[in-house]
Design a protein around this motif. Sequence first.
Motif, PDB file in Angstrom:
ATOM      1  N   ARG A  74       0.730  -1.085   0.023  1.00 46.82           N
ATOM      2  CA  ARG A  74      -0.072  -0.221  -0.027  1.00 46.82           C
ATOM      3  C   ARG A  74       0.951   1.252  -0.064  1.00 46.82           C
ATOM      4  NH1 ARG A  74      -5.270  -0.580   2.234  1.00 46.82           N
ATOM      5  NH2 ARG A  74      -5.412   1.748   2.148  1.00 46.82           N
ATOM      6  N   GLY A  75       1.905   1.364   0.985  1.00 48.16           N
ATOM      7  CA  GLY A  75       2.850   2.431   0.878  1.00 48.16           C
ATOM      8  C   GLY A  75       3.478   2.630  -0.322  1.00 48.16           C
ATOM      9  N   SER A  76       3.972   1.502  -1.120  1.00 46.08           N
ATOM     10  CA  SER A  76       4.880   1.636  -2.425  1.00 46.08           C
ATOM     11  C   SER A  76       3.999   2.047  -3.534  1.00 46.08           C
ATOM     12  CB  SER A  76       5.301   0.157  -2.640  1.00 46.08           C
ATOM     13  OG  SER A  76       6.245  -0.164  -1.442  1.00 46.08           O
ATOM     14  N   SER A  77       2.597   1.709  -3.462  1.00 43.09           N
ATOM     15  CA  SER A  77       1.575   2.020  -4.579  1.00 43.09           C
ATOM     16  C   SER A  77       1.415   3.806  -4.494  1.00 43.09           C
ATOM     17  CB  SER A  77       0.406   1.112  -4.551  1.00 43.09           C
ATOM     18  OG  SER A  77      -1.006   1.835  -5.174  1.00 43.09           O
ATOM     19  N   ALA A  78       1.337   4.239  -3.132  1.00 39.58           N
ATOM     20  CA  ALA A  78       0.877   5.290  -2.874  1.00 39.58           C
ATOM     21  C   ALA A  78       2.342   6.301  -3.100  1.00 39.58           C
ATOM     22  CB  ALA A  78       0.369   5.815  -1.565  1.00 39.58           C
ATOM     23  N   GLY A  79       3.332   5.546  -3.157  1.00 36.46           N
ATOM     24  CA  GLY A  79       4.508   6.632  -3.464  1.00 36.46           C
ATOM     25  C   GLY A  79       5.163   7.093  -2.197  1.00 36.46           C
ATOM     26  N   GLU A  80       4.829   6.485  -1.079  1.00 38.43           N
ATOM     27  CA  GLU A  80       5.182   7.085   0.391  1.00 38.43           C
ATOM     28  C   GLU A  80       6.577   6.336   0.575  1.00 38.43           C
ATOM     29  OE1 GLU A  80       4.049   9.235   1.696  1.00 38.43           O
ATOM     30  OE2 GLU A  80       1.974   9.546   0.825  1.00 38.43           O
ATOM     31  N   VAL A  81       7.786   7.090   0.281  1.00 38.94           N
ATOM     32  CA  VAL A  81       9.055   6.728   0.588  1.00 38.94           C
ATOM     33  C   VAL A  81       9.436   6.471   1.995  1.00 38.94           C
ATOM     34  CG1 VAL A  81      11.457   7.212   0.100  1.00 38.94           C
ATOM     35  CG2 VAL A  81       9.997   7.655  -1.547  1.00 38.94           C
ATOM     36  N   ASP A  82       9.135   7.371   2.874  1.00 40.41           N
ATOM     37  CA  ASP A  82       9.227   6.964   4.227  1.00 40.41           C
ATOM     38  C   ASP A  82       8.693   6.019   4.966  1.00 40.41           C
ATOM     39  OD1 ASP A  82      10.890   9.413   4.177  1.00 40.41           O
ATOM     40  OD2 ASP A  82       9.525  10.775   4.889  1.00 40.41           O
ATOM     41  N   ARG A 120       6.033   5.222  -9.346  1.00 38.61           N
ATOM     42  CA  ARG A 120       6.842   5.880  -8.215  1.00 38.61           C
ATOM     43  C   ARG A 120       8.187   5.420  -8.493  1.00 38.61           C
ATOM     44  NH1 ARG A 120       2.144   8.738  -6.942  1.00 38.61           N
ATOM     45  NH2 ARG A 120       0.336   7.208  -6.270  1.00 38.61           N
ATOM     46  N   ALA A 121       8.716   6.374  -9.079  1.00 34.45           N
ATOM     47  CA  ALA A 121      10.337   5.821  -9.486  1.00 34.45           C
ATOM     48  C   ALA A 121      11.177   6.018  -8.051  1.00 34.45           C
ATOM     49  CB  ALA A 121      10.966   6.804 -10.664  1.00 34.45           C
TER      50      ALA A 121
END
Length: 334
Positions: free
Chosen positions: A215-223, A255-256
Amino acid sequence: MALAAASRAGDLDNLCVLLKAGADPNARDKRGKTALHEACSQGHDKCVEALLRAGALVSAHKTNGFTPLHYAAATGRASIISILLASFGFSGANACDRDHKGEQAIHLAARGGFVPAVEILLAHGASGNAASNNGRTRYFQVKASSVHTASLHGHELVLRLLLSSGADPAACDTGGSQPIHDAAAGGHVGCMELLTHLGADPNASDCAGCTPLHRGSSAGEVDAARWLLKQKGVDANCRDNIGSTPLYWAASRGRADVVALLIREGNADPSAPNAHRSPLHVAAGWRHLSVCDELLKAGADPLAVDREGLTVLQVAKTDDVAKLLDEELVASRS
């Protein structure tokens, strides 16, 4: 409606004149909104008190099911919430009333991060575990608790309050997501830390097999992704029910920065396909040039074929992506 206009403006003198002249305190507009709804939404305490003394219905529902208490909670009007729940010795508002989506006032207060409002509602019988149909996903309605709502929006103080009142840190919504999934999707590391401290599983899977890292990866949440990898040791190559890794999800959304993180700090496999195609296929198909570049630099196979037998070059949708793939193929053969 003159009475509604006076309530909305907080014009107590005019409101009292209208009430003494016989204005109906429960008159509704075409959306079912009363003067009490107006006064609550705008935070006019004295107008609320005057309307209640005149017989305004404290539990009047709008066409969308909103009561005056819902309006007060949505705008964080703690003093008005107290007035409505007490209601001058009459039958007070019900803290557990629901709107047409099944939301209680506590869901709205949690979404806004209004700590005093949440405290008052909990003291009057609201529960952090109560599920509502809050419609927070793109594809379907999901019944979720106010803990999910606070986690998704990053309201750590509200979340702490709900959990201290006995709310479940690992409660599942009807899609199987736990609050930690929502915190990861919002990039709220503080909420994730609190939830895991109280027993939430950083590797928990929802009904689709997705973990908080998905879920975090899909949303682009690096932290959030970095915290899961480094602090909790989550496997960057974990798969959902159709074999998609967090890297695949990040690649599909462009999300590069997350793709780079998963590869460099999580040792994610840049070529790991799901049941349909590789991350490079999906990135090329969605025109995510920077993601394609990251994947190719990490060793993703530009000659891979998907389930339909198509190469990455065949699914590429832009000249830039096709050029990048051609250059990689030339370089690999030299």
